[in-house]
Design a protein around this motif. Sequence first.
Motif, PDB file in Angstrom:
ATOM      1  N   ILE A  22       0.839  -1.202   0.000  1.00  0.00           N
ATOM      2  CA  ILE A  22       0.000   0.000   0.000  1.00  0.00           C
ATOM      3  C   ILE A  22       0.871   1.249   0.000  1.00  0.00           C
ATOM      4  CG2 ILE A  22      -1.636   1.366   1.352  1.00  0.00           C
ATOM      5  CD1 ILE A  22      -3.005  -1.220   2.136  1.00  0.00           C
ATOM      6  N   ALA A  23       1.805   1.331   0.939  1.00  0.00           N
ATOM      7  CA  ALA A  23       2.678   2.509   1.020  1.00  0.00           C
ATOM      8  C   ALA A  23       3.496   2.659  -0.254  1.00  0.00           C
ATOM      9  CB  ALA A  23       3.598   2.411   2.230  1.00  0.00           C
ATOM     10  N   LEU A  24       4.010   1.558  -0.769  1.00  0.00           N
ATOM     11  CA  LEU A  24       4.831   1.617  -1.973  1.00  0.00           C
ATOM     12  C   LEU A  24       4.039   2.154  -3.163  1.00  0.00           C
ATOM     13  CD1 LEU A  24       7.561   1.063  -3.250  1.00  0.00           C
ATOM     14  CD2 LEU A  24       6.822  -1.287  -3.673  1.00  0.00           C
ATOM     15  N   ASN A  25       2.834   1.637  -3.367  1.00  0.00           N
ATOM     16  CA  ASN A  25       2.014   2.102  -4.492  1.00  0.00           C
ATOM     17  C   ASN A  25       1.642   3.575  -4.352  1.00  0.00           C
ATOM     18  OD1 ASN A  25       2.091  -0.398  -5.733  1.00  0.00           O
ATOM     19  ND2 ASN A  25       0.165  -1.080  -4.811  1.00  0.00           N
ATOM     20  N   VAL A  26       1.253   3.973  -3.141  1.00  0.00           N
ATOM     21  CA  VAL A  26       0.869   5.373  -2.900  1.00  0.00           C
ATOM     22  C   VAL A  26       2.061   6.299  -3.127  1.00  0.00           C
ATOM     23  CG1 VAL A  26       0.146   7.017  -1.137  1.00  0.00           C
ATOM     24  CG2 VAL A  26      -0.949   4.816  -1.278  1.00  0.00           C
ATOM     25  N   LEU A  27       3.203   5.940  -2.584  1.00  0.00           N
ATOM     26  CA  LEU A  27       4.375   6.808  -2.686  1.00  0.00           C
ATOM     27  C   LEU A  27       4.894   6.890  -4.119  1.00  0.00           C
ATOM     28  CD1 LEU A  27       6.181   5.845   0.618  1.00  0.00           C
ATOM     29  CD2 LEU A  27       4.828   7.891   0.132  1.00  0.00           C
ATOM     30  N   ARG A  28       4.826   5.800  -4.847  1.00  0.00           N
ATOM     31  CA  ARG A  28       5.224   5.855  -6.252  1.00  0.00           C
ATOM     32  C   ARG A  28       4.288   6.766  -7.039  1.00  0.00           C
ATOM     33  NH1 ARG A  28       6.724  -0.487  -7.402  1.00  0.00           N
ATOM     34  NH2 ARG A  28       8.939  -0.321  -6.871  1.00  0.00           N
ATOM     35  N   ALA A  29       2.989   6.646  -6.792  1.00  0.00           N
ATOM     36  CA  ALA A  29       2.013   7.508  -7.473  1.00  0.00           C
ATOM     37  C   ALA A  29       2.234   8.974  -7.091  1.00  0.00           C
ATOM     38  CB  ALA A  29       0.594   7.079  -7.127  1.00  0.00           C
ATOM     39  N   LEU A  30       2.524   9.215  -5.818  1.00  0.00           N
ATOM     40  CA  LEU A  30       2.780  10.574  -5.350  1.00  0.00           C
ATOM     41  C   LEU A  30       4.033  11.149  -5.989  1.00  0.00           C
ATOM     42  CD1 LEU A  30       2.152  12.977  -3.554  1.00  0.00           C
ATOM     43  CD2 LEU A  30       3.305  11.792  -1.677  1.00  0.00           C
ATOM     44  N   LYS A  31       5.078  10.365  -6.025  1.00  0.00           N
ATOM     45  CA  LYS A  31       6.331  10.834  -6.641  1.00  0.00           C
ATOM     46  C   LYS A  31       6.102  11.153  -8.120  1.00  0.00           C
ATOM     47  CE  LYS A  31      11.160  10.158  -6.915  1.00  0.00           C
ATOM     48  NZ  LYS A  31      12.188  10.368  -6.009  1.00  0.00           N
ATOM     49  N   SER A  32       5.325  10.322  -8.796  1.00  0.00           N
ATOM     50  CA  SER A  32       4.990  10.561 -10.194  1.00  0.00           C
ATOM     51  C   SER A  32       4.196  11.861 -10.353  1.00  0.00           C
ATOM     52  CB  SER A  32       4.188   9.381 -10.735  1.00  0.00           C
ATOM     53  OG  SER A  32       3.799   9.613 -12.058  1.00  0.00           O
ATOM     54  N   ALA A  33       3.229  12.087  -9.467  1.00  0.00           N
ATOM     55  CA  ALA A  33       2.429  13.310  -9.518  1.00  0.00           C
ATOM     56  C   ALA A  33       3.300  14.546  -9.272  1.00  0.00           C
ATOM     57  CB  ALA A  33       1.300  13.245  -8.491  1.00  0.00           C
ATOM     58  N   ILE A  34       4.252  14.430  -8.355  1.00  0.00           N
ATOM     59  CA  ILE A  34       5.167  15.550  -8.078  1.00  0.00           C
ATOM     60  C   ILE A  34       6.046  15.818  -9.294  1.00  0.00           C
ATOM     61  CG2 ILE A  34       7.169  16.246  -6.693  1.00  0.00           C
ATOM     62  CD1 ILE A  34       5.802  14.781  -4.312  1.00  0.00           C
ATOM     63  N   THR A  35       6.530  14.754  -9.915  1.00  0.00           N
ATOM     64  CA  THR A  35       7.354  14.907 -11.123  1.00  0.00           C
ATOM     65  C   THR A  35       6.552  15.573 -12.235  1.00  0.00           C
ATOM     66  OG1 THR A  35       8.650  12.960 -10.538  1.00  0.00           O
ATOM     67  CG2 THR A  35       8.724  13.661 -12.834  1.00  0.00           C
ATOM     68  N   ASN A  36       5.314  15.130 -12.424  1.00  0.00           N
ATOM     69  CA  ASN A  36       4.460  15.735 -13.456  1.00  0.00           C
ATOM     70  C   ASN A  36       4.201  17.211 -13.169  1.00  0.00           C
ATOM     71  OD1 ASN A  36       4.292  13.322 -14.858  1.00  0.00           O
ATOM     72  ND2 ASN A  36       2.359  12.725 -13.912  1.00  0.00           N
ATOM     73  N   ALA A  37       3.968  17.545 -11.907  1.00  0.00           N
ATOM     74  CA  ALA A  37       3.737  18.943 -11.541  1.00  0.00           C
ATOM     75  C   ALA A  37       4.979  19.792 -11.788  1.00  0.00           C
ATOM     76  CB  ALA A  37       3.308  19.039 -10.078  1.00  0.00           C
ATOM     77  N   SER A  38       6.154  19.241 -11.519  1.00  0.00           N
ATOM     78  CA  SER A  38       7.389  20.005 -11.749  1.00  0.00           C
ATOM     79  C   SER A  38       7.626  20.193 -13.247  1.00  0.00           C
ATOM     80  CB  SER A  38       8.590  19.345 -11.076  1.00  0.00           C
ATOM     81  OG  SER A  38       8.889  18.115 -11.675  1.00  0.00           O
ATOM     82  N   ILE A  39       7.281  19.194 -14.053  1.00  0.00           N
ATOM     83  CA  ILE A  39       7.410  19.336 -15.509  1.00  0.00           C
ATOM     84  C   ILE A  39       6.435  20.386 -16.014  1.00  0.00           C
ATOM     85  CG2 ILE A  39       7.001  18.149 -17.712  1.00  0.00           C
ATOM     86  CD1 ILE A  39       8.149  15.611 -16.330  1.00  0.00           C
ATOM     87  N   ASP A  40       5.208  20.364 -15.486  1.00  0.00           N
ATOM     88  CA  ASP A  40       4.215  21.375 -15.878  1.00  0.00           C
ATOM     89  C   ASP A  40       4.680  22.775 -15.495  1.00  0.00           C
ATOM     90  OD1 ASP A  40       2.591  19.377 -16.831  1.00  0.00           O
ATOM     91  OD2 ASP A  40       1.209  19.391 -15.117  1.00  0.00           O
ATOM     92  N   LYS A  41       5.377  22.865 -14.368  1.00  0.00           N
ATOM     93  CA  LYS A  41       5.836  24.171 -13.881  1.00  0.00           C
ATOM     94  C   LYS A  41       6.917  24.767 -14.771  1.00  0.00           C
ATOM     95  CE  LYS A  41       7.939  26.496  -9.937  1.00  0.00           C
ATOM     96  NZ  LYS A  41       8.581  26.323  -8.647  1.00  0.00           N
ATOM     97  N   GLY A  42       7.876  23.953 -15.204  1.00  0.00           N
ATOM     98  CA  GLY A  42       8.962  24.564 -15.965  1.00  0.00           C
ATOM     99  C   GLY A  42       9.837  23.590 -16.718  1.00  0.00           C
ATOM    100  N   GLY A  43       9.347  22.408 -16.959  1.00  0.00           N
ATOM    101  CA  GLY A  43      10.144  21.452 -17.709  1.00  0.00           C
ATOM    102  C   GLY A  43      10.889  20.496 -16.807  1.00  0.00           C
ATOM    103  N   ALA A  44      11.529  19.515 -17.451  1.00  0.00           N
ATOM    104  CA  ALA A  44      12.264  18.486 -16.700  1.00  0.00           C
ATOM    105  C   ALA A  44      13.352  19.129 -15.849  1.00  0.00           C
ATOM    106  CB  ALA A  44      12.864  17.473 -17.661  1.00  0.00           C
ATOM    107  N   GLY A  45      13.519  18.627 -14.657  1.00  0.00           N
ATOM    108  CA  GLY A  45      14.559  19.131 -13.768  1.00  0.00           C
ATOM    109  C   GLY A  45      14.135  20.300 -12.901  1.00  0.00           C
ATOM    110  N   THR A  46      12.931  20.822 -13.099  1.00  0.00           N
ATOM    111  CA  THR A  46      12.436  21.930 -12.289  1.00  0.00           C
ATOM    112  C   THR A  46      12.043  21.410 -10.914  1.00  0.00           C
ATOM    113  OG1 THR A  46      11.549  23.002 -14.261  1.00  0.00           O
ATOM    114  CG2 THR A  46      10.703  23.770 -12.150  1.00  0.00           C
ATOM    115  N   GLN A  47      12.446  22.127  -9.881  1.00  0.00           N
ATOM    116  CA  GLN A  47      12.117  21.739  -8.514  1.00  0.00           C
ATOM    117  C   GLN A  47      10.877  22.487  -8.044  1.00  0.00           C
ATOM    118  OE1 GLN A  47      13.751  19.444  -6.492  1.00  0.00           O
ATOM    119  NE2 GLN A  47      14.821  18.935  -8.393  1.00  0.00           N
TER     120      GLN A  47
END
Length: 151
Positions: A22-47
């Motif tokens: 459960i924790a693994l699936n949730v955290l992977r999905a969360l990390k993916s969502a954070i990565t997508n949000a950072s890409i939306d903000k300013g491209g790959a590598g944006t924090q």
Amino acid sequence: MNNTTQQITDDIKTAMRERNKIALNVLRALKSAITNASIDKGGAGTQLEENEVVNVIRKQIKQRLDSVSQYESAGRSELAENEKAEITVLESYLPAALSVDEIVAAVESAITETGAESKRDMGKVMKLLQAKTEGRADGKILSQEVMKRLS
């Protein structure tokens, strides 16, 4: 990488070692969502800033709350319980929530600072209030408190 993002990465490794699906699936999905949000903000590598990460977490929780209500109305309690377990994992990454008294004080302060007198001024009050609370209070609750005080 900010503190929350680093903590999520570390917790993914821990969940893998502990075989906590459960924790693994949730955290992977969360990390993916954070990565997508950072890409939306300013491209790959944006924090993302810490408050932006908190917003992503809140969005993930909201999605799961919607799923819980749908599963419960469909009589699928086992799926609803799974979603609730995921919400618990996600909530552990949120900053400590403000108490009702702290919310009321913040609303009063924001109304005073902006000089708001009516509901037309709600936008500027909410903008200041969200900056002050930094994701430690739900926007819906803040909005309700502001509405109570502005006529």
